[in-house]
Motif scaffolding. Structure first.
Motif, PDB file in Angstrom:
ATOM      1  N   ALA A  36       0.835  -1.202   0.000  1.00 22.21           N
ATOM      2  CA  ALA A  36       0.000   0.000   0.000  1.00 22.21           C
ATOM      3  C   ALA A  36       0.872   1.255   0.000  1.00 22.21           C
ATOM      4  O   ALA A  36       1.979   1.259   0.550  1.00 22.21           O
ATOM      5  CB  ALA A  36      -0.930  -0.002   1.209  1.00 22.21           C
ATOM      6  N   THR A  37       0.343   2.315  -0.626  1.00 21.03           N
ATOM      7  CA  THR A  37       1.063   3.585  -0.711  1.00 21.03           C
ATOM      8  C   THR A  37       0.177   4.707  -0.211  1.00 21.03           C
ATOM      9  O   THR A  37      -1.036   4.540  -0.064  1.00 21.03           O
ATOM     10  CB  THR A  37       1.490   3.882  -2.160  1.00 21.03           C
ATOM     11  N   MET A  38       0.797   5.856   0.044  1.00 21.76           N
ATOM     12  CA  MET A  38       0.029   7.023   0.477  1.00 21.76           C
ATOM     13  C   MET A  38       0.762   8.289   0.074  1.00 21.76           C
ATOM     14  O   MET A  38       1.952   8.258  -0.234  1.00 21.76           O
ATOM     15  CB  MET A  38      -0.232   6.990   1.989  1.00 21.76           C
ATOM     16  N   ASP A  46       6.636   7.638   2.903  1.00 22.92           N
ATOM     17  CA  ASP A  46       6.865   6.290   3.422  1.00 22.92           C
ATOM     18  C   ASP A  46       5.725   5.983   4.378  1.00 22.92           C
ATOM     19  O   ASP A  46       5.625   6.596   5.444  1.00 22.92           O
ATOM     20  CB  ASP A  46       8.221   6.239   4.128  1.00 22.92           C
ATOM     21  N   LEU A  47       4.855   5.056   3.996  1.00 18.46           N
ATOM     22  CA  LEU A  47       3.628   4.836   4.748  1.00 18.46           C
ATOM     23  C   LEU A  47       3.867   4.440   6.213  1.00 18.46           C
ATOM     24  O   LEU A  47       3.295   5.071   7.104  1.00 18.46           O
ATOM     25  CB  LEU A  47       2.751   3.801   4.014  1.00 18.46           C
ATOM     26  N   PRO A  48       4.717   3.438   6.513  1.00 16.67           N
ATOM     27  CA  PRO A  48       4.911   3.101   7.936  1.00 16.67           C
ATOM     28  C   PRO A  48       5.477   4.256   8.760  1.00 16.67           C
ATOM     29  O   PRO A  48       5.040   4.516   9.881  1.00 16.67           O
ATOM     30  CB  PRO A  48       5.877   1.912   7.904  1.00 16.67           C
ATOM     31  N   GLU A  49       6.446   4.975   8.189  1.00 12.58           N
ATOM     32  CA  GLU A  49       7.061   6.090   8.920  1.00 12.58           C
ATOM     33  C   GLU A  49       6.044   7.219   9.116  1.00 12.58           C
ATOM     34  O   GLU A  49       5.917   7.776  10.206  1.00 12.58           O
ATOM     35  CB  GLU A  49       8.291   6.584   8.130  1.00 12.58           C
ATOM     36  N   ARG A 102      -4.212   2.423  -1.476  1.00 13.26           N
ATOM     37  CA  ARG A 102      -3.633   3.762  -1.444  1.00 13.26           C
ATOM     38  C   ARG A 102      -4.587   4.702  -0.729  1.00 13.26           C
ATOM     39  O   ARG A 102      -5.806   4.585  -0.865  1.00 13.26           O
ATOM     40  CB  ARG A 102      -3.390   4.283  -2.861  1.00 13.26           C
ATOM     41  N   PHE A 103      -4.012   5.619   0.037  1.00 17.49           N
ATOM     42  CA  PHE A 103      -4.797   6.739   0.525  1.00 17.49           C
ATOM     43  C   PHE A 103      -3.982   8.006   0.353  1.00 17.49           C
ATOM     44  O   PHE A 103      -2.753   7.989   0.340  1.00 17.49           O
ATOM     45  CB  PHE A 103      -5.294   6.540   1.964  1.00 17.49           C
ATOM     46  N   GLU A 104      -4.720   9.092   0.126  1.00 18.26           N
ATOM     47  CA  GLU A 104      -4.100  10.397  -0.045  1.00 18.26           C
ATOM     48  C   GLU A 104      -4.775  11.353   0.918  1.00 18.26           C
ATOM     49  O   GLU A 104      -5.987  11.306   1.115  1.00 18.26           O
ATOM     50  CB  GLU A 104      -4.271  10.887  -1.487  1.00 18.26           C
ATOM     51  N   THR A 105      -3.972  12.192   1.533  1.00 18.97           N
ATOM     52  CA  THR A 105      -4.495  13.187   2.451  1.00 18.97           C
ATOM     53  C   THR A 105      -3.784  14.507   2.200  1.00 18.97           C
ATOM     54  O   THR A 105      -2.776  14.562   1.505  1.00 18.97           O
ATOM     55  CB  THR A 105      -4.337  12.743   3.916  1.00 18.97           C
TER      56      THR A 105
END
Length: 108
Positions: A36-38, A46-49, A102-105
């Protein structure tokens, strides 16, 4: 007027908001598809970070004001201990298996 998380239309997005607000890192991670990406404000992160810094270590919380796109796009007041509160937009790509790829904010 705030929409209670239990009233959100999309079940996956509902689970995402619930996991964020209850600081349930394991539940949050289970919602994400492998790889998954964001993005935040248009830049891939970096999604986890990012989730550790912006949500879990800083006690992130979402108050959803409105939803669109079948519940896959939210306008929310997001707050954490680092930045305080800001008006944000969230959009989610949910795969057929019910996980978020994916999510974008970003600020709304």
């Amino acid at each position: 007027m705030t929409i209670q998380p239990a009233k959100l239309s999309d079940p996956v997005v509902r689970a995402f908001v619930t996991a964020v607000n209850s600081h349930d890192r394991a539940g949050f991670m289970e919602l994400l598809a492998p790889g998954a990406t964001m993005a935040d404000d248009g830049s891939d992160r970096d999604l986890p970070e990012w989730t550790d810094r912006e949500i879990f270590s800083s006690r992130g919380h979402m108050d959803v004001d409105s939803e669109s796109d079948g519940g896959r796009t939210l306008l929310a007041r997001f707050r954490n201990d680092t930045w305080g509160e800001m008006r944000t937009r969230w959009s989610f790509t949910v795969e057929d298996d019910g996980r978020i790829s994916r999510f974008e904010t970003g600020q709304a």
